[in-house]
Design an enzyme around this catalytic site. Structure first.
Site, PDB file in Angstrom:
ATOM      1  N   ARG A 230    -102.354 -61.238  79.155  1.00  0.00           N
ATOM      2  CA  ARG A 230    -103.288 -61.340  79.739  1.00  0.00           C
ATOM      3  C   ARG A 230    -104.667 -60.712  78.482  1.00  0.00           C
ATOM      4  O   ARG A 230    -103.980 -60.075  77.929  1.00  0.00           O
ATOM      5  CB  ARG A 230    -103.170 -59.616  80.703  1.00  0.00           C
ATOM      6  CG  ARG A 230    -102.460 -60.362  82.115  1.00  0.00           C
ATOM      7  CD  ARG A 230    -103.816 -60.726  82.835  1.00  0.00           C
ATOM      8  NE  ARG A 230    -103.009 -61.169  84.471  1.00  0.00           N
ATOM      9  CZ  ARG A 230    -103.154 -62.225  84.536  1.00  0.00           C
ATOM     10  NH1 ARG A 230    -102.202 -63.667  83.387  1.00  0.00           N
ATOM     11  NH2 ARG A 230    -102.110 -62.512  85.653  1.00  0.00           N
ATOM     12  N   GLU A 259    -113.451 -62.428  81.323  1.00  0.00           N
ATOM     13  CA  GLU A 259    -113.806 -63.912  81.267  1.00  0.00           C
ATOM     14  C   GLU A 259    -114.272 -64.780  82.758  1.00  0.00           C
ATOM     15  O   GLU A 259    -114.736 -63.477  83.257  1.00  0.00           O
ATOM     16  CB  GLU A 259    -111.786 -64.751  81.803  1.00  0.00           C
ATOM     17  CG  GLU A 259    -110.504 -64.268  80.571  1.00  0.00           C
ATOM     18  CD  GLU A 259    -109.635 -64.849  81.105  1.00  0.00           C
ATOM     19  OE1 GLU A 259    -109.468 -65.638  82.513  1.00  0.00           O
ATOM     20  OE2 GLU A 259    -108.567 -64.433  80.854  1.00  0.00           O
ATOM     21  N   HIS A 278    -108.460 -69.854  79.468  1.00  0.00           N
ATOM     22  CA  HIS A 278    -107.240 -69.078  80.207  1.00  0.00           C
ATOM     23  C   HIS A 278    -106.267 -70.925  80.923  1.00  0.00           C
ATOM     24  O   HIS A 278    -106.629 -70.568  81.962  1.00  0.00           O
ATOM     25  CB  HIS A 278    -107.469 -68.521  81.006  1.00  0.00           C
ATOM     26  CG  HIS A 278    -106.389 -67.781  81.565  1.00  0.00           C
ATOM     27  ND1 HIS A 278    -106.750 -67.026  82.325  1.00  0.00           N
ATOM     28  CD2 HIS A 278    -104.949 -67.803  81.836  1.00  0.00           C
ATOM     29  CE1 HIS A 278    -105.734 -66.170  82.936  1.00  0.00           C
ATOM     30  NE2 HIS A 278    -104.271 -66.888  82.578  1.00  0.00           N
TER      31      HIS A 278
END
Length: 321
Positions: A230, A259, A278
């Site tokens: 994360r 993000e 991601h």
């Protein structure tokens, strides 16, 4: 028996829930409608696992879903004090992302060791320049996170000849694959001998900011750092400083504190930093696999059988048995 209501947060693209036809009423909600619909739902599927809406909309009292499933490995975006305190069950997508993420990490390690980026850049420039690259066999990796993702990363790297130290919340001996799983307080001593540091830990109060200036200062100049856990596990300014000052050799980030990463973020231009959006666990067909997993668990829930991937809400992850 009355028909259960399954509330799905997010529908772009919608999950394929054909097996629920005739068994449940499926309704979709965006972030703005979630709070109004939560009291009428029996089950909540967090299909949009990038949203913080559940944490913000979860009711303090009154009717609420009896089960929440998130289509992600991490549950940090949905857990809030009210959800932790009540008797709602929470499950995650454990089992879908482990091997794809391990393959992605192995690809990054190989690319860094063999300087694939340098070869591509020299090819683009039509320059013939011979170099020597790193040998993986006999190098050492510290993998932080002893859950299924961290374990898959560790075993995949071991298949490449890398010696792996696996770090979890507490020490465990006699592990069939790693021998000893090191406790979190052993991390800093291990960093000083690592060629590769891979972060795959869950985001909890204990792990937030885990990789800070002190952690990067303990690494060697030849260390390469990868984060697939994360974003907030890493203090990004500390990583940028370590790279710009050549205190570590290179890094790769697949997750970020915010993000999507803004186009004007300085991270795009940091030397020897690989940025990806991601995507480490997202292989062809991953959404179908997530939908099938949820429907399998719905079968368990409908039959009154124990749910798979049950999260310990106080710990913030599925405990290792």
């Amino acid at each position: 028996m009355s028909e259960n209501t399954v509330l799905v947060l997010g529908s772009d693209p919608p999950p394929k829930l054909d097996r629920l036809s005739g068994r449940a009423r499926v309704i979709y909600a965006d972030e703005t409608a979630l709070a109004d619909l939560l009291p009428s739902a029996d089950v909540l599927l967090a299909w949009d696992f990038t949203s913080d809406a559940i944490r913000k909309a979860w009711p303090e009292q009154g009717p609420r879903p009896r089960w929440v499933h998130t289509a992600s490995a991490g549950v940090d975006r949905l857990l809030c004090p009210a959800l932790i305190a009540d008797d709602t069950l929470v499950t995650n997508a454990r089992g879908v992302f482990e091997q794809p993420i391990a393959e992605y990490v192995a690809g990054l390690v190989l690319a860094m060791a063999k300087d694939f980026y340098g070869s591509w850049e020299l090819q683009r420039q039509r320059r013939w320049r011979h170099r020597e690259t790193l040998r993986l066999a006999g190098s050492r990796a510290v993998v932080v996170g002893s859950g299924p993702i961290g374990r898959a990363i560790g075993t995949t790297l071991m298949a490449l000849g890398v010696d792996v130290d696996l770090v979890g919340r507490r020490e465990r001996t006699g592990d069939p694959e790693f021998g000893t799983v090191h406790a979190s307080d052993a991390l800093h001593p291990l960093l000083g001998r690592a060629d590769w540091v891979v972060c795959a830990a869950p985001l909890t109060d204990a792990t937030r900011g885990l990789f800070d200036r002190r952690a990067f200062a303990l690494m060697r100049p030849q260390t390469r750092f990868i984060n697939v856990g994360r974003g907030p596990l890493v203090v990004e300014d500390a990583l940028v400083a370590a790279l710009r000052e050549w205190r570590i050799a290179a890094a790769a980030l697949d997750v970020f504190e915010v993000e999507p990463l803004a186009s004007d973020s300085p991270l795009w231009d940091v030397p020897h930093l690989i940025v990806s959006p991601h995507m480490s666990g997202d292989t062809l067909g991953w959404r179908d696999a997530l939908a099938e997993q949820f429907q399998d668990n719905f079968d368990q829930w409908s039959a009154g059988e124990p749910l798979r991937n049950l999260v310990d809400k106080k710990l913030g992850y599925v405990p290792v048995r």
